[in-house]
Scaffold this motif. Structure first.
Motif, PDB file in Angstrom:
ATOM      1  N   GLU A 146      41.569  39.405  37.690  1.00  0.00           N
ATOM      2  CA  GLU A 146      41.282  38.446  38.321  1.00  0.00           C
ATOM      3  C   GLU A 146      40.476  36.855  38.002  1.00  0.00           C
ATOM      4  O   GLU A 146      40.698  35.743  38.604  1.00  0.00           O
ATOM      5  CB  GLU A 146      39.928  39.068  39.583  1.00  0.00           C
ATOM      6  CG  GLU A 146      39.654  38.203  40.427  1.00  0.00           C
ATOM      7  CD  GLU A 146      40.964  38.051  41.873  1.00  0.00           C
ATOM      8  OE1 GLU A 146      41.444  39.257  41.896  1.00  0.00           O
ATOM      9  OE2 GLU A 146      40.379  36.554  42.505  1.00  0.00           O
ATOM     10  N   PHE A 147      39.649  36.853  36.734  1.00  0.00           N
ATOM     11  CA  PHE A 147      39.524  35.655  36.697  1.00  0.00           C
ATOM     12  C   PHE A 147      40.287  35.245  35.065  1.00  0.00           C
ATOM     13  O   PHE A 147      39.070  34.866  34.338  1.00  0.00           O
ATOM     14  CB  PHE A 147      37.885  35.543  36.461  1.00  0.00           C
ATOM     15  CG  PHE A 147      37.530  36.104  37.701  1.00  0.00           C
ATOM     16  CD1 PHE A 147      36.798  34.839  38.495  1.00  0.00           C
ATOM     17  CD2 PHE A 147      37.054  37.139  38.205  1.00  0.00           C
ATOM     18  CE1 PHE A 147      36.554  35.166  40.037  1.00  0.00           C
ATOM     19  CE2 PHE A 147      36.250  37.504  38.972  1.00  0.00           C
ATOM     20  CZ  PHE A 147      36.010  36.151  40.173  1.00  0.00           C
TER      21      PHE A 147
ATOM     22  N   ASP B   4      36.097  36.805  49.112  1.00  0.00           N
ATOM     23  CA  ASP B   4      36.794  36.766  48.724  1.00  0.00           C
ATOM     24  C   ASP B   4      38.119  37.200  47.347  1.00  0.00           C
ATOM     25  O   ASP B   4      38.261  38.605  47.484  1.00  0.00           O
ATOM     26  CB  ASP B   4      37.678  35.718  48.992  1.00  0.00           C
ATOM     27  CG  ASP B   4      37.467  34.963  50.431  1.00  0.00           C
ATOM     28  OD1 ASP B   4      37.509  35.846  51.058  1.00  0.00           O
ATOM     29  OD2 ASP B   4      38.211  33.815  50.726  1.00  0.00           O
ATOM     30  N   ARG B   5      36.940  36.955  46.181  1.00  0.00           N
ATOM     31  CA  ARG B   5      37.154  37.327  45.063  1.00  0.00           C
ATOM     32  C   ARG B   5      35.942  39.339  44.917  1.00  0.00           C
ATOM     33  O   ARG B   5      37.460  40.159  44.468  1.00  0.00           O
ATOM     34  CB  ARG B   5      36.570  36.812  44.176  1.00  0.00           C
ATOM     35  CG  ARG B   5      36.136  35.291  43.958  1.00  0.00           C
ATOM     36  CD  ARG B   5      38.267  35.558  43.438  1.00  0.00           C
ATOM     37  NE  ARG B   5      38.977  33.783  43.581  1.00  0.00           N
ATOM     38  CZ  ARG B   5      39.343  33.226  42.590  1.00  0.00           C
ATOM     39  NH1 ARG B   5      38.941  34.361  41.718  1.00  0.00           N
ATOM     40  NH2 ARG B   5      39.116  32.336  42.158  1.00  0.00           N
TER      41      ARG B   5
ATOM     42  N   THR C  67      33.636  32.539  49.287  1.00  0.00           N
ATOM     43  CA  THR C  67      34.731  32.665  48.326  1.00  0.00           C
ATOM     44  C   THR C  67      34.499  33.119  47.114  1.00  0.00           C
ATOM     45  O   THR C  67      35.186  33.674  46.562  1.00  0.00           O
ATOM     46  CB  THR C  67      35.378  30.790  47.933  1.00  0.00           C
ATOM     47  OG1 THR C  67      34.029  30.667  47.224  1.00  0.00           O
ATOM     48  CG2 THR C  67      35.419  29.930  48.982  1.00  0.00           C
ATOM     49  N   ILE C  68      32.981  33.494  47.032  1.00  0.00           N
ATOM     50  CA  ILE C  68      32.899  34.594  45.992  1.00  0.00           C
ATOM     51  C   ILE C  68      33.759  36.620  47.110  1.00  0.00           C
ATOM     52  O   ILE C  68      33.793  37.203  46.251  1.00  0.00           O
ATOM     53  CB  ILE C  68      31.013  35.005  46.368  1.00  0.00           C
ATOM     54  CG1 ILE C  68      31.160  33.248  45.561  1.00  0.00           C
ATOM     55  CG2 ILE C  68      30.800  35.871  45.008  1.00  0.00           C
ATOM     56  CD1 ILE C  68      28.919  33.271  45.902  1.00  0.00           C
TER      57      ILE C  68
ATOM     58  N   VAL D 174      36.764  30.469  36.956  1.00  0.00           N
ATOM     59  CA  VAL D 174      35.850  30.853  37.891  1.00  0.00           C
ATOM     60  C   VAL D 174      35.982  29.521  38.429  1.00  0.00           C
ATOM     61  O   VAL D 174      35.061  28.656  37.926  1.00  0.00           O
ATOM     62  CB  VAL D 174      34.387  31.558  37.230  1.00  0.00           C
ATOM     63  CG1 VAL D 174      34.025  31.946  38.205  1.00  0.00           C
ATOM     64  CG2 VAL D 174      35.451  32.390  35.804  1.00  0.00           C
TER      65      VAL D 174
ATOM     66  N   ARG E 183      38.160  41.582  46.274  1.00  0.00           N
ATOM     67  CA  ARG E 183      40.584  41.845  44.870  1.00  0.00           C
ATOM     68  C   ARG E 183      39.442  42.427  43.736  1.00  0.00           C
ATOM     69  O   ARG E 183      40.536  43.747  43.430  1.00  0.00           O
ATOM     70  CB  ARG E 183      40.575  40.443  45.190  1.00  0.00           C
ATOM     71  CG  ARG E 183      41.083  39.783  46.114  1.00  0.00           C
ATOM     72  CD  ARG E 183      42.370  39.509  45.659  1.00  0.00           C
ATOM     73  NE  ARG E 183      42.229  37.289  44.633  1.00  0.00           N
ATOM     74  CZ  ARG E 183      42.831  37.167  45.234  1.00  0.00           C
ATOM     75  NH1 ARG E 183      42.318  36.384  46.525  1.00  0.00           N
ATOM     76  NH2 ARG E 183      41.594  35.672  44.307  1.00  0.00           N
ATOM     77  N   VAL E 184      38.292  42.782  43.585  1.00  0.00           N
ATOM     78  CA  VAL E 184      37.892  43.385  42.190  1.00  0.00           C
ATOM     79  C   VAL E 184      37.195  45.178  42.860  1.00  0.00           C
ATOM     80  O   VAL E 184      37.011  45.772  41.664  1.00  0.00           O
ATOM     81  CB  VAL E 184      36.623  42.256  41.321  1.00  0.00           C
ATOM     82  CG1 VAL E 184      36.093  43.573  40.023  1.00  0.00           C
ATOM     83  CG2 VAL E 184      37.360  41.581  40.968  1.00  0.00           C
TER      84      VAL E 184
ATOM     85  N   GLU F 141      26.447  39.118  46.344  1.00  0.00           N
ATOM     86  CA  GLU F 141      26.914  37.392  45.751  1.00  0.00           C
ATOM     87  C   GLU F 141      26.314  37.050  44.519  1.00  0.00           C
ATOM     88  O   GLU F 141      27.033  37.034  43.783  1.00  0.00           O
ATOM     89  CB  GLU F 141      27.270  36.591  46.889  1.00  0.00           C
ATOM     90  CG  GLU F 141      27.935  36.765  48.160  1.00  0.00           C
ATOM     91  CD  GLU F 141      27.391  37.952  49.523  1.00  0.00           C
ATOM     92  OE1 GLU F 141      25.603  38.540  49.082  1.00  0.00           O
ATOM     93  OE2 GLU F 141      28.267  38.201  49.787  1.00  0.00           O
TER      94      GLU F 141
ATOM     95  N   PHE G 198      32.583  28.315  44.932  1.00  0.00           N
ATOM     96  CA  PHE G 198      31.647  29.875  45.135  1.00  0.00           C
ATOM     97  C   PHE G 198      29.978  29.202  45.490  1.00  0.00           C
ATOM     98  O   PHE G 198      29.563  29.857  46.582  1.00  0.00           O
ATOM     99  CB  PHE G 198      31.222  30.217  43.215  1.00  0.00           C
ATOM    100  CG  PHE G 198      32.240  31.385  43.940  1.00  0.00           C
ATOM    101  CD1 PHE G 198      33.852  31.567  43.870  1.00  0.00           C
ATOM    102  CD2 PHE G 198      32.558  31.955  41.813  1.00  0.00           C
ATOM    103  CE1 PHE G 198      34.549  32.217  43.556  1.00  0.00           C
ATOM    104  CE2 PHE G 198      33.465  32.431  41.771  1.00  0.00           C
ATOM    105  CZ  PHE G 198      34.216  33.165  42.231  1.00  0.00           C
TER     106      PHE G 198
END
Ligand SMILES: Nc1nc2c(c(=O)[nH]1)N[C@H]1C(S)=C(S)[C@@H](COP(=O)(O)OP(=O)(O)OC[C@H]3O[C@@H](n4cnc5c(=O)[nH]c(N)nc54)[C@H](O)[C@@H]3O)O[C@H]1N2
Ligand SMILES: Nc1nc2c(c(=O)[nH]1)N[C@H]1C(S)=C(S)[C@@H](COP(=O)(O)OP(=O)(O)OC[C@H]3O[C@@H](n4cnc5c(=O)[nH]c(N)nc54)[C@H](O)[C@@H]3O)O[C@H]1N2
Ligand code: SF4
Ligand SMILES: [Mo]
Length: 787
Positions: free
Chosen positions: A450-451, A602-603, A599-600, A588, A606-607, A181, A593
């Motif tokens: 994503e960001f 989750d991202r 929540t980190i 962001v 996706r990446v 993370e 986060f």
């Protein structure tokens, strides 16, 4: 006595220096590793550092599914149901309790010890002062660290980062202790700022492995599991010392042998753990003779492994000629590989036995014996570590190792494969999270999508290039997430000059080290939580995740009370710094986060490919394993096939009167941090300022065992580097090949001396000469106190 004299005198009398080599006590090297003494040593070290209660609490938690990941190394844990209650080794226990120490470095400590004094102190002494407790700043012109609030500390860094002419003036270094993370957030922050300057410890470690595997197999990671090791017919281990650096690997090798498999060890040193192992987790390991590990030990010359694999590959091609259809896996070669004909032609026409024997120092019969073991084995695994990766020709060596595995289809089937044995506990995960100065465009695109920003496309600086950039004033701000950059890097004096030229150096650290003392105009210490400590955000307990050497991703959470109320987690420090620096650039949710690490994840899901449903999968005991396409015989190379490569023969030579020198770890150190001055298995006690030399070399050079020498490295541009006053130890290493400890000998490694392609410093292959100290000359005070 004047004031200054008194001060110098006080420094001399302090115990900040380590004992010199003349104080070393030498005993014969051990021929077996682990067992009862190992457990006793771990407990002894732990109790010296911390309380009985913290030791016990900590040891219960190491490597358990609900506990924390051992910070010791990246060796994987067995499946959840198969773990012992004590699923750790002697060194894992030492590393964990070194973090959990009850000693504290307070603002009062920094009032008593000026930065200039800390810079003269030994690495061991610095580490022994305990855990860092408060953010500290050293301002320009000052020789003292003083307390600073988190708000002001992060503000100082943000101001410097915003004042740069270009984002490429900043360097963000990561050491492999950092969890997934924080690593993901650091690279995100750097890339939004506009730079790919993300050097890491991997640049100095397994970069060569990544380069060779990526090119030939299409993926930079190893493809074997613990079960594969248990079921292999033959495991080759080259260039590693598992008894000290991956001790639980010995339990896996014990299983290999129980299943009837064989082990071949290739190393210039007869390391205890490669010879015999007494498993402390089993009754027969505690009282019995233990298990013989190596069925064959090949005592090779430094840098001779490329020659070894080329000779072995020639022997296999010749065996196939003699009995067509029985040696090579033709079906695998035809279906899954390309380049076989060119490779085979090159090996047949270029391998010269006199060159092979000179490069390896081995007899032809030994290599033929190895060939016979290979021919008798259906499933072969090759394991390696720094002895292969830290040479000038490391990448061709590893490419030739892959050729060897492809010849008999030993990639992509159970019980077979390639196994780079990673060092830092999360070094592999940090890479997966994007800590790399050259991440592929696909990753950058996904991150940008994503960001909502455009990551910089031009490559950043690796470790060696960062040092050059700082030396030349092109990089001015250095932020370290864990690690000890000045001691890990080569060419210590040059590296120190580079760091001192920076406008600002800042370190997110748990413990004091030399990188805090050799610093920029402004310097910051940002103290953080250790692995074994509870991490609460907004009243909710958080966990981080890590990826081990075999691509298993799992959760890690500690339960000890933090070493101080002032500590912030790595995630909190990076999130707050990013908010202060970026002023809302990109989309962001840094606050979210920090409040909830889920929540980190989750991202990340996706990446980063392979992390789908990250949060739910990582909550299962033992986590999940990232797929390796190679195990489905899918090779993501441009041609879709595994690649045979053609590698020019290379070896290391030392001119007359010179030796080759490798720099390595003792049993009692963790990378740049020596815990004691002992190296039990090698029989060295009481000093690390020693150089191990073969008795025949001592005779030939007219040197005396036990006498003091300067070690001088000779680089091709005519420059020389020197470390003073090392004790000669007659040792059964390969003739012509000496050894000294890292980091004491790092000053000898020229910055320009790097591996092709990977740019990894050649820590294991330096040409040196040994200069006797003039009779009666004692080392001057500065030398004696220098680490
Ligand atoms: N206790 C402890 N554990 C650790 C670490 C630690 O410092 N302490 N560090 C961690 C890290 S980051 C890493 S990368 C790993 C490192 O693990 P290792 O790679 O085992 O560490 P080194 O001490 O560098 O040992 C290198 C070994 O390679 C051999 N060698 C050197 N040159 C050659 C060569 O040319 N050919 C062959 N065949 N052998 C050679 C040396 O004799 C030595 O046995 O350990 C990890 N685990
Ligand atoms: N001569 C020579 N040089 C070498 C090598 C060699 O074999 N020979 N090996 C190379 C290799 S393989 C490597 S990996 C590098 C290692 O280089 P680094 O990774 O940079 O060095 P370490 O000694 O692991 O860093 C130790 C410091 O990390 C900090 N730390 C420990 N745990 C944590 C944590 O949980 N969080 C935070 N934020 N900080 C923490 C502490 O402050 C500690 O002082 O050295 C390289 N250098
Ligand atoms: S082998 Fe490595 S990860 Fe396992 S307990 Fe020992 S030091 Fe820790
Ligand atoms: Mo490493």
């Amino acid at each position: 006595m004047s004031g200054t004299e008194r001060k110098v005198e006080a420094v001399r009398q302090s115990s900040n220096g380590d004992p010199g080599g003349e104080q070393a006590k030498i005993t014969p090297p051990k021929t077996w590793a682990a067992g009862v003494p190992a457990v006793a040593h771990a407990v002894q070290y732990s109790l010296a550092e911390t309380s009985v209660r913290r030791t016990a609490l900590n040891l219960i938690d190491i490597n358990q599914t609900e506990g924390f990941d051992c910070p010791g190394c990246a060796w994987p844990d067995p499946a959840p149901g198969k773990r012992h209650t004590n699923e750790y080794c002697e060194n894992g226990a030492k590393h964990a309790n070194d973090d959990a120490t009850t000693r504290r470095v307070t603002p009062e400590f920094f009032r008593r010890h000026p930065v200039s004094e800390l810079a003269r102190s030994s690495d061991r002494w610095l580490n022994q002062q305990g855990r860092l407790t408060q953010p500290m700043v050293k301002r320009p012109g000052s020789d003292h660290y003083e307390p600073i609030s988190w708000h002001d500390a992060l503000g100082l860094i943000a101001d410097e980062l915003r004042a740069m002419d270009s984002p490429d003036e900043a360097v963000f270094y990561t050491s492999g202790r950092a969890g997934n993370e924080p690593a993901f957030l650091l690279q995100l922050f750097a890339r939004i700022l506009g730079t790919n300057n993300l050097p890491d410890c991997s640049n100095m470690c397994h970069e060569s492995s990544g380069a060779a595997l990526y090119e030939t197999l299409g993926t930079g990671k190893g493809n074997v599991s613990l079960l594969d090791i248990h079921h292999a017919d033959l495991v080759l281990t080259l260039g590693q010392n598992p008894g000290s650096n991956h001790p639980r690997m010995l339990s896996a090798l014990e299983e290999t042998k129980r299943g009837g498999g064989q082990i071949v060890a290739v190393n210039p040193l007869p390391e205890a753990g490669l010879m015999r192992f007494k498993n402390p987790q089993k009754p027969r390991g505690v009282i019995g003779r233990g298990t013989n590990i190596a069925d064959q030990f090949l005592q090779i010359r430094l840098g001779g492994d490329l020659a070894l694999f080329q000779a072995l590959n020639l022997l296999l091609l010749e065996a196939e000629d003699a009995a067509p259809g029985t040696v090579l896996d033709r079906e695998f070669i035809d279906r899954h590989t390309s380049g076989f004909e060119e490779f085979a032609h090159h090996i047949r026409t270029t391998v010269s036995w006199p060159d092979v024997l000179a490069a390896t120092g081995l007899a032809r019969g030994q290599l033929e014996e190895l060939r016979d073991r290979v021919l008798a084995s259906e499933r072969i695994i090759v394991c390696w570590a720094m002895g292969l990766t830290q040479h000038k020709h490391a990448v061709p060596t590893l490419r030739e190792l892959v050729n060897f595995q492809l010849l008999r289809g030993n990639i992509g089937k159970p019980g077979a494969g390639v196994c780079p044995v990673r060092g830092h506990s999360n070094v592999q995960g940090d890479r997966t999270m994007g800590i790399w100065e050259r991440m592929p465009q696909g990753f950058l695109d996904a991150l940008g999508r994503e960001f909502a920003f455009t990551p910089p496309a031009h490559h950043g600086l690796d470790t060696v290039a960062s040092i050059r950039a700082m030396l030349e004033g092109r990089a001015k701000v250095f932020l370290g997430l864990a690690g000890n950059f000045v001691r890990a890097a080569p060419d210590s004096e040059l590296t120190e000059r580079a760091l001192r030229r920076c406008r600002l150096t800042a370190h997110i650290s748990t413990k004091l080290n030399r990188s805090h003392a050799v610093c920029g105009d402004t310097a910051l210490i940002l103290p953080t939580l250790g692995r074994s400590e509870r991490d609460c955000q907004n009243g909710e307990e958080q966990f981080i995740t890590v990826e081990d050497s075999m691509s298993q991703v799992h959760a890690s959470s500690g339960r000890l009370e933090p070493a101080s109320d002032h500590l912030l987690s790595e995630v909190a420090i990076i999130s707050r710094l990013a908010r202060r620096t970026l002023d809302g650039r990109a989309d962001v949710p840094w606050e979210e986060f920090e409040a909830d690490y889920g929540t980190i994840r989750d991202r990340i899901a996706r990446v980063v490919p392979g992390f789908e449903n990250f949060n739910s999968r990582v909550r299962k005991p033992g986590g999940f394993t990232l797929p390796n396409p190679v195990n489905e015989s899918v090779f993501p190379t441009p041609s879709g096939k595994a690649l045979f490569t053609v590698n020019d023969f290379e070896s290391l030579r030392a001119p007359r009167g010179h030796l080759l020198l490798q720099t390595l770890r003792s049993h009692d150190q963790w990378n740049t941090v020596p815990y004691t001055t002992n190296d039990r298995y090698r029989g060295i006690h009481g000093s690390r300022r020693v150089v191990l030399v073969h008795p025949a070399d001592l005779r030939a050079l007219g040197l005396q065992d036990g006498s003091q020498v300067d070690v001088v490295s000779v680089w091709q541009d005519g420059t020389e580097r020197r470390v003073e006053d090392f004790r000669l130890v007659s040792y059964p290493t390969t003739a012509g090949c000496a050894a000294a400890y890292y980091p004491e000998a790092n000053a000898l490694v020229p910055l320009d001396s790097v591996a092709g392609t990977s740019n990894t410093p050649t820590y294991k292959g330096i040409v040196v000469r040994l200069e006797p100290r003039p009779d009666g000359r004692t080392p001057d005070a500065a030398t004696a106190e220098r680490p």
